[in-house]
Design a protein around this motif. Sequence first.
Motif: not given
Length: 333
Positions: A64-78, A124-129
């Motif tokens: 498994a790849i854990l980690g519930i919360d994230l912040a980041g940049v949209v790289d591609a749109v489906g 990004m760190r604040e947002a991911a928290s």
Amino acid sequence: MAKSTSMKAAVLENYGSPFRLTDVARPVPRSGQVLVRIMASGVNPLDLKIRSGAAEHARHPLPAILGIDLAGVVDAVGPDVATFRVGDEVYGMTGGVGGVQGSLAEYAAVDASLLALKPSHFSMREAASLPLIFITAWEGLVDRAQLRAGQTVLVQGGAGGVGSIAIQIARAFNATAFATGAASRAGLIEQLGATPINHQQMQVDDYVAAYTSGRGFDVVYDTAGGASLDASFKAVSRFGHVVSALGWGTHALAPLSFRAATYSGVFTLLPLLTGEGKAHHGDILREATRLAEAGMIKPQVDSHTFGLNDVSAAHALVEDRQAQGKVVISIQH
């Protein structure tokens, strides 16, 4: 130059074991998804329970790849996504449970309805928290207890992640906030905007008498469960409302019933586990962004810096209760 089809990820292969930093296939966004280049991953106590194999309710098969919360940049749109564009800075509670890839990787294909634009002035760190703890606090206070201006709110465990946000939401709604905590956390609780109550020195009847003239609190948010939830049933006012994010034990309901009060449980993982209510999580995070940009929400982020190769050390800091605020792992720069 063609984009790489692989990415780095911290993979958990056995419960309780160290993470293995390895190359895995980079996901491709399907209909309704966006590909997020992950910049930061928040660490929640639940992540530690999942890693140890002690969170059956989160159902995350290995490897498994854990980690519930994230912040980041949209790289591609489906396909069928009109809400985000490449380059948007986003955040959300997006995976790490129920077999959905988490945020301890360089990229994730994420259901767009779970995301919101991050507060523009947040790192990004604040947002991911923020996602899990804000959603949990909001669902309890606003969705379940229907918090209103002028009410009194008691947060059991005000210095913790959910508790610190619950205080700030209460203040944003012009409610009067009180919060229990150890004497060492009184300063933080005051800074967040609540009156601190040392529950190690005051019994529930004593602080109900001291702070509400015996009436009780209109809304009580329990973030700890166990004895804290039992105390909440005694601390609530007549016709008041108790909410708990950890109401898993066996409890006597008589104190609640004699006050004609009500109880609600909060289970923040439901949309990730069942698919039901995903869009509401996105809606709640848009409220978080609105309040944050109005200066009403400020995350408490621990100053330690960790990368994808330091996930075990980040988890140890949380497990040892040495963190001062939310621990966040920086994935990319």
